[in-house]
Design a protein around this motif. Structure first.
Motif, PDB file in Angstrom:
ATOM      1  N   ALA A  71       0.832  -1.208   0.000  1.00  0.00           N
ATOM      2  CA  ALA A  71       0.000   0.000   0.000  1.00  0.00           C
ATOM      3  C   ALA A  71       0.864   1.254   0.000  1.00  0.00           C
ATOM      4  N   ARG A  72       1.957   1.223   0.736  1.00  0.00           N
ATOM      5  CA  ARG A  72       2.862   2.373   0.781  1.00  0.00           C
ATOM      6  C   ARG A  72       3.488   2.612  -0.589  1.00  0.00           C
ATOM      7  N   HIS A  73       3.862   1.548  -1.277  1.00  0.00           N
ATOM      8  CA  HIS A  73       4.448   1.702  -2.609  1.00  0.00           C
ATOM      9  C   HIS A  73       3.407   2.182  -3.618  1.00  0.00           C
ATOM     10  N   ARG A  74       2.193   1.685  -3.493  1.00  0.00           N
ATOM     11  CA  ARG A  74       1.136   2.082  -4.414  1.00  0.00           C
ATOM     12  C   ARG A  74       0.798   3.556  -4.235  1.00  0.00           C
ATOM     13  N   ASP A  75       0.702   4.027  -2.996  1.00  0.00           N
ATOM     14  CA  ASP A  75       0.358   5.414  -2.728  1.00  0.00           C
ATOM     15  C   ASP A  75       1.508   6.368  -2.998  1.00  0.00           C
ATOM     16  N   GLY A  76       2.729   5.884  -2.935  1.00  0.00           N
ATOM     17  CA  GLY A  76       3.888   6.753  -3.087  1.00  0.00           C
ATOM     18  C   GLY A  76       4.324   6.986  -4.515  1.00  0.00           C
ATOM     19  N   ARG A  77       3.736   6.268  -5.451  1.00  0.00           N
ATOM     20  CA  ARG A  77       4.203   6.434  -6.824  1.00  0.00           C
ATOM     21  C   ARG A  77       3.644   7.722  -7.412  1.00  0.00           C
ATOM     22  N   PRO A  78       4.448   8.411  -8.194  1.00  0.00           N
ATOM     23  CA  PRO A  78       4.008   9.699  -8.735  1.00  0.00           C
ATOM     24  C   PRO A  78       2.884   9.514  -9.748  1.00  0.00           C
ATOM     25  N   GLN A  79       1.939  10.418  -9.687  1.00  0.00           N
ATOM     26  CA  GLN A  79       0.838  10.403 -10.640  1.00  0.00           C
ATOM     27  C   GLN A  79       1.244  11.232 -11.856  1.00  0.00           C
ATOM     28  N   HIS A  80       1.069  10.673 -13.015  1.00  0.00           N
ATOM     29  CA  HIS A  80       1.420  11.376 -14.244  1.00  0.00           C
ATOM     30  C   HIS A  80       0.166  12.039 -14.801  1.00  0.00           C
ATOM     31  N   ALA A  81       0.248  13.324 -15.015  1.00  0.00           N
ATOM     32  CA  ALA A  81      -0.877  14.048 -15.582  1.00  0.00           C
ATOM     33  C   ALA A  81      -0.977  13.728 -17.066  1.00  0.00           C
ATOM     34  N   THR A  82      -2.186  13.525 -17.530  1.00  0.00           N
ATOM     35  CA  THR A  82      -2.409  13.224 -18.940  1.00  0.00           C
ATOM     36  C   THR A  82      -3.501  14.123 -19.481  1.00  0.00           C
ATOM     37  N   ASN A  83      -3.626  14.119 -20.778  1.00  0.00           N
ATOM     38  CA  ASN A  83      -4.659  14.880 -21.480  1.00  0.00           C
ATOM     39  C   ASN A  83      -4.634  16.348 -21.070  1.00  0.00           C
ATOM     40  N   ILE A  84      -5.788  16.925 -20.778  1.00  0.00           N
ATOM     41  CA  ILE A  84      -5.822  18.358 -20.460  1.00  0.00           C
ATOM     42  C   ILE A  84      -5.184  18.661 -19.115  1.00  0.00           C
ATOM     43  N   ASP A  85      -5.144  17.663 -18.226  1.00  0.00           N
ATOM     44  CA  ASP A  85      -4.494  17.894 -16.930  1.00  0.00           C
ATOM     45  C   ASP A  85      -3.009  18.181 -17.103  1.00  0.00           C
ATOM     46  N   ALA A  86      -2.401  17.619 -18.143  1.00  0.00           N
ATOM     47  CA  ALA A  86      -0.981  17.842 -18.392  1.00  0.00           C
ATOM     48  C   ALA A  86      -0.710  19.240 -18.945  1.00  0.00           C
ATOM     49  N   LEU A  87      -1.736  19.900 -19.429  1.00  0.00           N
ATOM     50  CA  LEU A  87      -1.546  21.233 -20.016  1.00  0.00           C
ATOM     51  C   LEU A  87      -1.639  22.350 -18.986  1.00  0.00           C
ATOM     52  N   ARG A  88      -2.284  22.087 -17.867  1.00  0.00           N
ATOM     53  CA  ARG A  88      -2.393  23.116 -16.819  1.00  0.00           C
ATOM     54  C   ARG A  88      -1.000  23.467 -16.298  1.00  0.00           C
ATOM     55  N   GLY A  89      -0.752  24.751 -16.152  1.00  0.00           N
ATOM     56  CA  GLY A  89       0.528  25.202 -15.632  1.00  0.00           C
ATOM     57  C   GLY A  89       1.608  25.359 -16.691  1.00  0.00           C
ATOM     58  N   ARG A  90       1.348  24.963 -17.918  1.00  0.00           N
ATOM     59  CA  ARG A  90       2.349  25.114 -18.980  1.00  0.00           C
ATOM     60  C   ARG A  90       2.324  26.527 -19.537  1.00  0.00           C
ATOM     61  N   GLN A  91       3.390  26.856 -20.228  1.00  0.00           N
ATOM     62  CA  GLN A  91       3.466  28.168 -20.864  1.00  0.00           C
ATOM     63  C   GLN A  91       3.078  28.038 -22.320  1.00  0.00           C
ATOM     64  N   ALA A  92       2.507  29.112 -22.853  1.00  0.00           N
ATOM     65  CA  ALA A  92       2.090  29.168 -24.245  1.00  0.00           C
ATOM     66  C   ALA A  92       2.486  30.518 -24.818  1.00  0.00           C
ATOM     67  N   VAL A  93       2.474  30.614 -26.134  1.00  0.00           N
ATOM     68  CA  VAL A  93       2.803  31.861 -26.831  1.00  0.00           C
ATOM     69  C   VAL A  93       1.527  32.384 -27.488  1.00  0.00           C
ATOM     70  N   ASP A 130       0.726  31.875 -19.082  1.00  0.00           N
ATOM     71  CA  ASP A 130       0.597  30.616 -18.345  1.00  0.00           C
ATOM     72  C   ASP A 130      -0.832  30.111 -18.461  1.00  0.00           C
ATOM     73  N   VAL A 131      -0.964  28.820 -18.697  1.00  0.00           N
ATOM     74  CA  VAL A 131      -2.286  28.209 -18.796  1.00  0.00           C
ATOM     75  C   VAL A 131      -2.763  27.876 -17.383  1.00  0.00           C
ATOM     76  N   VAL A 132      -3.897  28.443 -17.005  1.00  0.00           N
ATOM     77  CA  VAL A 132      -4.450  28.240 -15.673  1.00  0.00           C
ATOM     78  C   VAL A 132      -5.356  27.011 -15.662  1.00  0.00           C
ATOM     79  N   GLU A 133      -6.182  26.889 -16.697  1.00  0.00           N
ATOM     80  CA  GLU A 133      -7.092  25.740 -16.805  1.00  0.00           C
ATOM     81  C   GLU A 133      -7.537  25.592 -18.251  1.00  0.00           C
ATOM     82  N   ILE A 134      -8.167  24.470 -18.518  1.00  0.00           N
ATOM     83  CA  ILE A 134      -8.742  24.233 -19.832  1.00  0.00           C
ATOM     84  C   ILE A 134     -10.248  24.156 -19.629  1.00  0.00           C
TER      85      ILE A 134
END
Length: 142
Positions: A71-93, A130-134
């Motif tokens: 359970a500790r290993h399962r909870d400790g693994r980093p979550q990878h953002a995908t789709n629109i969640d991966a775009l939040r916080g990115r910079q754009a031109v 900066d992209v705040v949300e989609i």
């Protein structure tokens, strides 16, 4: 035909191992290991009470020790953002003027419609934002 007790324990171990594979419940694997320990105890000539005690002790010990670690290993693994969640916080031109009503930006190599988070704010072409949300198919920027 008299089957030795250790064979029955191994049959039980296999019987617990099959649902383990089908259901992916690791507890069944731990019980299966306990059954193998019971088989070893039977093969060494110990009585039925000792076999059951060894089976129970090994199974409970594995469940008590391995489950919290897993359970500790399962909870400790980093979550990878995908789709629109991966775009939040990115910079754009900014490609076309962006204000509270709309505009266009280049985000992650693609052209997106965009609007400013603050409706009074205006971003001119070439500026980094900066992209705040989609919101649907529109990037909200600041």
């Amino acid at each position: 035909m008299d089957i030795d007790a250790w064979v029955w324990w191994l049959i039980g171990a296999v019987g617990l191992g099959i649902p383990l594979v089908l259901t992916a419940m690791p507890e069944l694997g731990m019980l299966s290991v306990g059954a193998v320990a019971g088989a070893v105890t039977a093969a060494l000539g110990f009585g039925v009470v000792a076999q059951v005690v060894v089976f129970a002790a090994v199974s409970v010990a594995l469940i008590a020790v391995v489950r919290p670690i897993a359970a500790r290993h399962r909870d400790g693994r980093p979550q990878h953002a995908t789709n629109i969640d991966a775009l939040r916080g990115r910079q754009a031109v900014v490609l076309e003027r962006v204000d509270g009503g709309g505009g266009r930006i280049k985000l992650a190599g693609e052209v997106w419609s965009a609007r400013a988070l603050d409706t009074d704010q205006v971003f001119e072409p070439g500026r980094q934002v900066d992209v705040v949300e989609i919101d649907g198919a529109t990037a909200v920027v600041m």
